[in-house]
Scaffold this motif. Structure first.
Motif, mmCIF file in Angstrom:
data_model
loop_
_atom_site.group_PDB
_atom_site.id
_atom_site.type_symbol
_atom_site.label_atom_id
_atom_site.label_comp_id
_atom_site.label_asym_id
_atom_site.label_seq_id
_atom_site.Cartn_x
_atom_site.Cartn_y
_atom_site.Cartn_z
ATOM 1 N N VAL A 148 76.417 37.035 87.564
ATOM 2 C CA VAL A 148 76.223 35.854 88.396
ATOM 3 C C VAL A 148 74.881 35.958 89.093
ATOM 4 O O VAL A 148 74.501 37.020 89.561
ATOM 5 N N ARG A 149 74.172 34.841 89.206
ATOM 6 C CA ARG A 149 72.839 34.898 89.795
ATOM 7 C C ARG A 149 72.690 33.985 90.989
ATOM 8 O O ARG A 149 71.600 33.544 91.315
ATOM 9 N N THR A 150 73.801 33.671 91.646
ATOM 10 C CA THR A 150 73.716 32.882 92.877
ATOM 11 C C THR A 150 73.402 33.793 94.037
ATOM 12 O O THR A 150 73.538 35.007 93.962
ATOM 13 N N SER A 151 73.001 33.215 95.169
ATOM 14 C CA SER A 151 72.696 34.006 96.350
ATOM 15 C C SER A 151 73.872 33.982 97.293
ATOM 16 O O SER A 151 74.788 33.197 97.171
ATOM 17 N N ALA A 152 73.849 34.899 98.280
ATOM 18 C CA ALA A 152 74.932 34.964 99.261
ATOM 19 C C ALA A 152 74.381 35.473 100.570
ATOM 20 O O ALA A 152 73.316 36.051 100.630
ATOM 21 N N ALA A 153 75.130 35.229 101.661
ATOM 22 C CA ALA A 153 74.716 35.703 102.969
ATOM 23 C C ALA A 153 75.859 36.459 103.593
ATOM 24 O O ALA A 153 77.022 36.135 103.390
ATOM 25 N N ALA A 154 75.543 37.492 104.355
ATOM 26 C CA ALA A 154 76.579 38.290 105.009
ATOM 27 C C ALA A 154 76.040 38.798 106.319
ATOM 28 O O ALA A 154 74.841 38.855 106.541
ATOM 29 N N LYS A 198 70.963 41.494 93.247
ATOM 30 C CA LYS A 198 69.727 40.950 93.818
ATOM 31 C C LYS A 198 69.963 39.798 94.786
ATOM 32 O O LYS A 198 69.006 39.210 95.288
ATOM 33 N N ALA A 199 71.219 39.470 95.045
ATOM 34 C CA ALA A 199 71.506 38.407 96.005
ATOM 35 C C ALA A 199 70.946 38.778 97.372
ATOM 36 O O ALA A 199 71.013 39.939 97.789
ATOM 37 N N ARG A 200 70.405 37.820 98.080
ATOM 38 C CA ARG A 200 69.828 38.076 99.401
ATOM 39 C C ARG A 200 70.934 38.059 100.438
ATOM 40 O O ARG A 200 71.696 37.100 100.543
#
Length: 244
Positions: free
Chosen positions: A231-237, A162-164
């Motif tokens: 893990v429930r942190t977000s990420a960008a790519a 679910k990371a954005r």
């Protein structure tokens, strides 16, 4: 109590130093590329035909040649490990390193340094080996970290679905759009699968290695962390035409 506090302090120290394996892999791949004949930066490799000959010899020495790998000679069996650190162009290198930087960081933080390093190397080896088995008669060299990085993407899909993820799609005029990781990565997987169906046996992108690496990474994360908390942190790519 003392042993628990000692482990906690060790974990905090490791987290404070950041994803050292991911950064180390990126630095090593970039350093190897810069001094290689492929970068064109080292004049000792010559120009013109001499440079092309140096590049061909470089790929044959360090890359995977499927027909050679399946002979199981000691030197050939090592080439999947060396091929993971060799890239065929600046675009190939930069695209792979971008994906490794974005998706490798949270994967390493979840697995830990030693486990992530072994996961990266073994999954990359398996991906290249699978491609070699499927193209047993091929004498074309195969290089790049794409299989290993695809495994990282597969693990990321399980760990942070679910990371954005900020993505750039060519058919949407490269507008930066944010989607859940599971949407982006499943879309990427489908593109690889469609491309693999139409790929020939000549030079090009080893889509099969991508598919095998991605599947291996997802299955490993599922087996390793399926019973735990994700893990429930977000990420960008950034997703574009340059893919692992």
């Amino acid at each position: 109590m003392i042993s628990r506090w000692g482990r906690a302090r060790g974990t905090m120290r490791e987290a404070a130093k950041g994803p050292a394996v991911t950064y180390g892999l990126i630095a090593l791949c970039c350093a190897i590329f810069v001094v290689s004949p492929v970068s064109g930066l080292d004049p000792s490799h010559g120009l013109g035909d001499a440079l092309l000959a140096a590049q061909e010899a470089y790929f044959e020495r360090w890359g995977v040649i499927p027909s050679d790998l399946l002979t199981a000679s000691p030197r050939a069996l090592l080439t999947p490990f060396t091929a993971l650190f060799i890239h065929g162009s600046w675009l190939h290198l930069l695209g792979n390193m971008l994906f490794l930087y974005v998706f490798g960081t949270p994967a390493e933080e979840r697995m830990g340094r030693a486990e992530f390093a072994l996961f990266y190397l073994i999954a990359g080896y398996v991906a290249l080996l699978a491609y070699a088995v499927a193209n047993a008669e091929s004498a074309q060299t195969l290089v790049g970290a794409s299989g290993a990085i695809s495994a990282v993407l597969g693990a990321f899909l399980f760990l942070l679905p679910k990371a954005r993820v900020t993505s750039l799609f060519p058919f949407l005029f490269f507008l930066p759009l944010r989607f859940p990781a599971w949407v982006v990565l499943i879309f990427w997987f489908v593109l690889q699968w469609l491309a693999a169906r139409n790929a020939g046996s000549g030079p090009g992108v080893a889509y099969l290695a991508h598919l095998v690496g991605f599947s291996a990474g997802f299955l490993y994360a599922w087996g390793r962390f399926g019973g735990g908390t994700r893990v429930r942190t977000s990420a960008a790519a950034t997703e574009g035409e340059s893919q692992p």
